[in-house]
Design an enzyme around this catalytic site. Structure first.
Site, short mmCIF file in Angstrom:
data_model
loop_
_atom_site.label_atom_id
_atom_site.label_comp_id
_atom_site.label_asym_id
_atom_site.label_seq_id
_atom_site.Cartn_x
_atom_site.Cartn_y
_atom_site.Cartn_z
N ASP A 195 0.86 -1.18 0.00
CA ASP A 195 0.00 0.00 0.00
C ASP A 195 0.90 1.23 0.00
OD1 ASP A 195 -3.26 0.15 0.92
OD2 ASP A 195 -2.13 2.03 0.95
N LYS A 235 -12.15 -0.68 -14.83
CA LYS A 235 -12.77 -1.82 -14.16
C LYS A 235 -13.45 -2.76 -15.15
CE LYS A 235 -11.68 -1.21 -9.86
NZ LYS A 235 -10.89 -2.22 -9.13
N VAL A 258 -19.77 -1.04 -0.87
CA VAL A 258 -19.30 -1.57 0.41
C VAL A 258 -19.13 -0.42 1.39
CG1 VAL A 258 -17.54 -2.95 1.56
CG2 VAL A 258 -18.15 -3.42 -0.83
N THR A 301 -17.33 1.39 3.58
CA THR A 301 -15.99 1.70 4.08
C THR A 301 -15.90 3.19 4.36
OG1 THR A 301 -15.08 2.16 1.89
CG2 THR A 301 -15.03 -0.14 2.63
N TYR A 304 -12.51 5.36 -14.25
CA TYR A 304 -12.53 4.24 -13.31
C TYR A 304 -13.33 3.08 -13.89
CZ TYR A 304 -13.45 1.76 -8.89
OH TYR A 304 -13.56 0.82 -7.89
#
Length: 248
Positions: A42, A160, A189, A191, A156
């Site tokens: 990361d 993807k 999701v 997050t 994006y």
């Protein structure tokens, strides 16, 4: 909730990209809990160090995946440290919003480097070791966004969508080496990063559009990754698998 345990994941050598936060952190914790030997990369040093301190069996390597020389060197160091790589989880990505008008050739290249290019080159780097070991699993991360055509994410979504094509191509090329290649397609999701983009009203609209009530959690996505990496999924390759609560 009791979670599934996969004996075949014990001692597996697992590399996770973008592992410091969000879904990535859930992947690190979940694979470590299965007894796998986990390394994750990361850019976020603080979050990476904190996660490695919390999950003693996981090792953090800082790397900018857009720098292919650094990427190759880092994967080499991880393979040396773990003694090889059995499972690659290509999770790292960035879904920064943008308009069509602001896209320049340089921004296009940077977004493709961030969201697409490294998936191929990480796979390329681990394949020789997987071949020598008699097989392996590569799990790429796609996105529900391009399936729905969401706004503000053209580049994006382009990247993807390409990942699903990449997955099918790699699965065909590598199947003879017993290397399985799949894509996980998460829905929305919950997050901290995703909550930057959505108001409570937006989240209520997402849940209303799902077949199942409730918000998808990172651990729900990690649960599918564990299965796809395990020997239980030995005949799963070349396809995408959704964890989206039926969002349409």
């Amino acid at each position: 909730m009791d979670r599934a345990h996969y004996p075949s994941l014990a001692r597996k050598r697992v590399l996770i990209t973008g592992g410091a936060t969000g879904i990535g952190a859930a992947l690190v914790e979940s694979f470590a809990a299965q007894g796998a030997r986990v390394a994750f990369v990361d850019l976020d040093t603080d979050a990476g160090d904190a996660l490695a301190a919390r999950v003693a069996s996981a090792k953090f390597f800082r790397c900018d995946l857009r720098d292919l020389d650094a990427l190759g060197a880092t994967i080499g160091a991880i393979a040396d440290d773990l003694g090889g790589i059995d499972v690659l989880i290509n999770n790292a990505a960035s879904d920064d919003r943008h308009s069509i008008d602001e896209v320049t050739p340089a921004f296009w290249d940077e977004r493709m480097a961030t969201n697409l290019r490294h998936l191929f080159f990480t796979a390329q780097a681990v394949v020789p070791g997987m071949r020598a070991a008699g097989g392996g699993a590569i799990i790429n991360f796609g996105s529900i966004s391009w399936h729905l055509g969401l706004k503000g994410l053209v580049l994006y979504q382009t990247a993807k969508a390409a990942i699903e094509g990449l997955t099918r191509g790699l699965a065909r090329e590598l199947g003879g080496d017993n290397i399985r290649v799949t894509t996980i397609v998460p829905g929305n999701v919950q997050t901290p990063r995703q909550q930057r983009w959505y108001t409570p009203e937006d989240e209520a609209e997402i849940v209303a559009a799902q077949c199942l009530a409730g918000r998808i959690q990172p651990v729900d996505v990690a649960a599918l990754a564990l299965f796809l990496a395990s020997d239980d999924a030995r005949m799963c390759t070349g396809h995408e698998y959704f964890v989206d609560a039926g969002w349409r």
